[in-house]
Design a protein around this motif. Structure first.
Motif, mmCIF file in Angstrom:
data_model
loop_
_atom_site.group_PDB
_atom_site.id
_atom_site.type_symbol
_atom_site.label_atom_id
_atom_site.label_comp_id
_atom_site.label_asym_id
_atom_site.label_seq_id
_atom_site.Cartn_x
_atom_site.Cartn_y
_atom_site.Cartn_z
ATOM 1 N N LEU A 130 0.823 -1.208 0.000
ATOM 2 C CA LEU A 130 0.000 0.000 0.000
ATOM 3 C C LEU A 130 0.860 1.262 0.000
ATOM 4 O O LEU A 130 0.629 2.190 -0.786
ATOM 5 N N LEU A 131 1.864 1.306 0.872
ATOM 6 C CA LEU A 131 2.680 2.509 0.995
ATOM 7 C C LEU A 131 3.454 2.789 -0.281
ATOM 8 O O LEU A 131 3.504 3.929 -0.758
ATOM 9 N N MET A 132 4.069 1.754 -0.842
ATOM 10 C CA MET A 132 4.875 1.970 -2.033
ATOM 11 C C MET A 132 4.013 2.259 -3.261
ATOM 12 O O MET A 132 4.403 3.053 -4.129
ATOM 13 N N SER A 133 2.830 1.664 -3.329
ATOM 14 C CA SER A 133 1.927 1.976 -4.435
ATOM 15 C C SER A 133 1.477 3.433 -4.358
ATOM 16 O O SER A 133 1.393 4.123 -5.385
ATOM 17 N N ALA A 134 1.191 3.902 -3.135
ATOM 18 C CA ALA A 134 0.822 5.308 -2.964
ATOM 19 C C ALA A 134 1.960 6.211 -3.410
ATOM 20 O O ALA A 134 1.739 7.246 -4.066
ATOM 21 N N TYR A 135 3.185 5.823 -3.098
ATOM 22 C CA TYR A 135 4.354 6.613 -3.488
ATOM 23 C C TYR A 135 4.490 6.685 -5.004
ATOM 24 O O TYR A 135 4.717 7.763 -5.581
ATOM 25 N N VAL A 136 4.332 5.551 -5.679
ATOM 26 C CA VAL A 136 4.453 5.528 -7.137
ATOM 27 C C VAL A 136 3.369 6.384 -7.777
ATOM 28 O O VAL A 136 3.632 7.150 -8.725
ATOM 29 N N MET A 137 2.145 6.300 -7.261
ATOM 30 C CA MET A 137 1.061 7.091 -7.839
ATOM 31 C C MET A 137 1.269 8.583 -7.587
ATOM 32 O O MET A 137 0.915 9.418 -8.432
ATOM 33 N N VAL A 138 1.821 8.947 -6.434
ATOM 34 C CA VAL A 138 2.153 10.345 -6.181
ATOM 35 C C VAL A 138 3.189 10.820 -7.192
ATOM 36 O O VAL A 138 3.108 11.947 -7.712
ATOM 37 N N ASN A 139 4.170 9.972 -7.496
ATOM 38 C CA ASN A 139 5.178 10.321 -8.504
ATOM 39 C C ASN A 139 4.529 10.661 -9.839
ATOM 40 O O ASN A 139 4.761 11.729 -10.409
ATOM 41 N N PHE A 140 3.730 9.741 -10.347
ATOM 42 C CA PHE A 140 3.100 9.955 -11.642
ATOM 43 C C PHE A 140 2.137 11.144 -11.601
ATOM 44 O O PHE A 140 2.095 11.963 -12.526
ATOM 45 N N GLY A 141 1.330 11.226 -10.543
ATOM 46 C CA GLY A 141 0.348 12.303 -10.454
ATOM 47 C C GLY A 141 0.994 13.669 -10.371
ATOM 48 O O GLY A 141 0.570 14.614 -11.062
ATOM 49 N N ALA A 142 2.025 13.797 -9.533
ATOM 50 C CA ALA A 142 2.690 15.085 -9.377
ATOM 51 C C ALA A 142 3.378 15.502 -10.673
ATOM 52 O O ALA A 142 3.349 16.682 -11.059
ATOM 53 N N PHE A 143 3.999 14.560 -11.342
ATOM 54 C CA PHE A 143 4.675 14.876 -12.606
ATOM 55 C C PHE A 143 3.672 15.355 -13.653
ATOM 56 O O PHE A 143 3.938 16.304 -14.401
ATOM 57 N N THR A 144 2.504 14.705 -13.685
ATOM 58 C CA THR A 144 1.460 15.098 -14.631
ATOM 59 C C THR A 144 0.957 16.508 -14.338
ATOM 60 O O THR A 144 0.809 17.339 -15.240
ATOM 61 N N VAL A 145 0.690 16.788 -13.064
ATOM 62 C CA VAL A 145 0.223 18.117 -12.679
ATOM 63 C C VAL A 145 1.261 19.179 -13.041
ATOM 64 O O VAL A 145 0.928 20.248 -13.561
ATOM 65 N N GLY A 146 2.534 18.879 -12.778
ATOM 66 C CA GLY A 146 3.587 19.831 -13.078
ATOM 67 C C GLY A 146 3.647 20.204 -14.543
ATOM 68 O O GLY A 146 3.905 21.363 -14.895
ATOM 69 N N GLN A 147 3.381 19.236 -15.425
ATOM 70 C CA GLN A 147 3.420 19.529 -16.854
ATOM 71 C C GLN A 147 2.333 20.517 -17.263
ATOM 72 O O GLN A 147 2.530 21.343 -18.151
ATOM 73 N N PHE A 148 1.193 20.457 -16.604
ATOM 74 C CA PHE A 148 0.120 21.400 -16.917
ATOM 75 C C PHE A 148 0.460 22.821 -16.475
ATOM 76 O O PHE A 148 -0.061 23.789 -17.027
ATOM 77 N N LEU A 149 1.329 22.953 -15.475
ATOM 78 C CA LEU A 149 1.650 24.283 -14.962
ATOM 79 C C LEU A 149 2.399 25.142 -15.980
ATOM 80 O O LEU A 149 2.502 26.356 -15.802
ATOM 81 N N VAL A 150 2.928 24.526 -17.036
ATOM 82 C CA VAL A 150 3.660 25.284 -18.047
ATOM 83 C C VAL A 150 2.736 26.262 -18.773
ATOM 84 O O VAL A 150 3.197 27.213 -19.416
ATOM 85 N N THR A 151 1.434 26.049 -18.658
ATOM 86 C CA THR A 151 0.480 26.911 -19.359
ATOM 87 C C THR A 151 0.175 28.197 -18.592
ATOM 88 O O THR A 151 -0.514 29.084 -19.126
ATOM 89 N N LEU A 152 0.664 28.357 -17.370
ATOM 90 C CA LEU A 152 0.309 29.520 -16.550
ATOM 91 C C LEU A 152 0.907 30.814 -17.082
ATOM 92 O O LEU A 152 0.289 31.877 -16.985
ATOM 93 N N TYR A 153 2.130 30.736 -17.609
ATOM 94 C CA TYR A 153 2.822 31.940 -18.078
ATOM 95 C C TYR A 153 3.471 31.657 -19.434
ATOM 96 O O TYR A 153 3.794 30.499 -19.743
ATOM 97 N N PRO A 154 3.692 32.688 -20.232
ATOM 98 C CA PRO A 154 4.429 32.485 -21.488
ATOM 99 C C PRO A 154 5.815 31.899 -21.211
ATOM 100 O O PRO A 154 6.485 32.290 -20.248
ATOM 101 N N VAL A 155 6.243 30.948 -22.038
ATOM 102 C CA VAL A 155 7.520 30.276 -21.797
ATOM 103 C C VAL A 155 8.692 31.237 -21.915
ATOM 104 O O VAL A 155 9.783 30.965 -21.388
ATOM 105 N N GLU A 156 8.503 32.372 -22.585
ATOM 106 C CA GLU A 156 9.598 33.331 -22.747
ATOM 107 C C GLU A 156 9.887 34.102 -21.465
ATOM 108 O O GLU A 156 10.935 34.735 -21.339
#
Length: 427
Positions: A130-156
């Motif tokens: 349970l603990l390690m599965s939660a850790y792996v899912m946090v990894n994938f979920g956080a990485f996915t969320v982070g990719q969406f944050l690129v849309t907040l501001y112009p990349v320049e």
């Protein structure tokens, strides 16, 4: 579940913040580099340097943790990661980013090692899965969320680098304030490539080749998607779709490989991924269709590392768990060093979308080798397999293993003041 996850909630929260910032950087850096006219080759070198740093961190970070302790080493690594995130915006040139990306990889390897050794020491026979599965899912979920944050501001602008630095800074708070006792055992990397190749050639070769393909994708995927006509928001959707689909497919693909020859499952997903990659290149897909292809590509591509690692565990004795995990991890990381360099040369010679041609060719070559091995070496029976462990096989960190590391293992370093406990039996 609440009682099981409670003691490690602060660790999961901290790594969630950190990996959200890291996911943002993985998408932001290629896009900003393209805007700065770094060129495909320059971006490929920058992408490779991250994995060079990651390899160095896997080898050297354990000694820093042994010397300073978990919390102090963690704080130092996060402080360096925050500095690097801000420095990207201050020095947007190829040579500076090569050095900064190398430091970034080193920091992440050390941070993973701290968190994973901490989690390993917090598990019991009943809670490890349970603990390690939660850790792996946090990894994938956080990485996915982070990719969406690129849309907040112009990349320049430098704003997104500030967001990445803020997220990294927030990651240290829950870890620094945790009431969990610091763990002592630290995995010291011991490489046994010859031994692993003799026992499981598919495991070692596949880990390297998967690193070549996936390292190219993570480093150059955003600019390839942008070259297909996507704007920044759709690039973020494409990368997030691939990540999410890959996370969701890990378990069913792994469980299927428990029932049939893992090499046949690996051959099948590699063949499917190479066909999708070839279609991505030939079809010039854009918009919604490209995102659909991204889902299929991620679902077929990301589980390949898991299958390679699981096959390696099947073919090596339980006493070799830590060296096997280290060797598979480092083979994958070394492949990821090579992948962006080769892929960027192909992209420069043809076009940005040729990244998917390169990945498809790499996967097809590996699929051919895997199929050959199924013909020259018999399959393992179901009883001979270790059973698929997503926590030990997902490409989410550094040194997760199917079992809690035994302090008496020569690949595990123990400080002098550590009160050794009997090893847990996690079978």
């Amino acid at each position: 579940m609440r009682n099981s996850l409670g003691p490690i909630a602060s660790l999961l929260l901290g790594i969630g913040f950190l990996l959200s910032g890291n996911g943002l950087l993985f998408t932001l850096l290629p896009l900003r580099g393209a805007a700065e006219n770094f060129g495909a080759v320059g971006l490929g070198i920058i992408g490779s340097s991250y994995y060079v740093g990651f390899v160095a961190g896997c080898v050297l970070a354990p000694y820093a943790i042994l010397s300073a302790g978990h919390i102090r080493a963690f704080a130092a690594l996060v402080a360096l990661a925050v500095t690097v995130a801000l420095a990207y915006g201050l020095a947007p040139n190829v040579y500076a980013w090569i050095g900064l990306r190398l430091l970034n990889g080193f920091c992440l390897a050390g941070i993973y090692l701290v968190i994973e050794s901490w989690l390993n020491s917090s598990t019991t026979n009943d809670t490890r899965g349970l603990l390690m599965s939660a850790y792996v899912m946090v990894n994938f979920g956080a990485f996915t969320v982070g990719q969406f944050l690129v849309t907040l501001y112009p990349v320049e602008q430098a704003n997104s680098f500030m967001i990445a630095a803020i997220l990294a800074s927030l990651g240290i708070i829950p870890v620094a304030l945790t009431r969990s006792a610091q763990p002592a055992p630290i995995t010291i990397v011991r490489f046994h490539p010859v031994r692993l190749y003799k026992a499981a050639p598919v495991g070692l070769i596949a880990a390297f080749m998967v690193g070549v393909a996936n390292g190219a994708f993570w480093s150059l995927g955003p600019i390839s998607a942008a070259g297909s006509g996507l704007d920044v928001s759709h690039v973020a959707m494409f990368m997030s779709a691939a990540t999410l689909a890959g996370a969701l497919s890990q378990w069913p693909v792994g469980r299927l490989s428990d029932r049939v020859d893992r090499r046949l499952v690996l051959f099948t997903v590699l063949t499917g991924a190479s066909l999708v990659g070839l279609t991505l290149w030939l079809s010039a897909a854009s918009g919604t269709l490209l995102i659909v292809f991204g889902l299929a590509f991620g679902a077929l591509t990301l589980p390949t590392y898991s299958l390679a690692a699981a096959h390696a565990y099947d073919k090596t004795p339980a006493s070799e768990t830590v060296p096997t995990a280290a060797t598979v991890l480092l083979a994958n990381a070394l492949g990821a060093v090579v992948g962006p360099l080769l892929a960027s040369a192909v992209m420069r010679a043809i076009e940005p979308r040729a990244l998917f041609l390169f990945i498809a060719g790499t996967q097809a070559l590996l699929a051919t080798y895997v199929f050959y091995r199924t013909k020259v070496q018999p399959s393992l029976s179901v009883d001979e397999k270790t059973g698929f462990e997503m926590t030990a096989s997902a490409p989410a960190g550094t040194m997760l293993t199917p079992e809690v590391p035994d302090p008496r293992d020569p690949s595990v370093a123990v400080p002098d003041d550590y009160a050794q406990e009997p090893p847990r039996d996690n079978r």
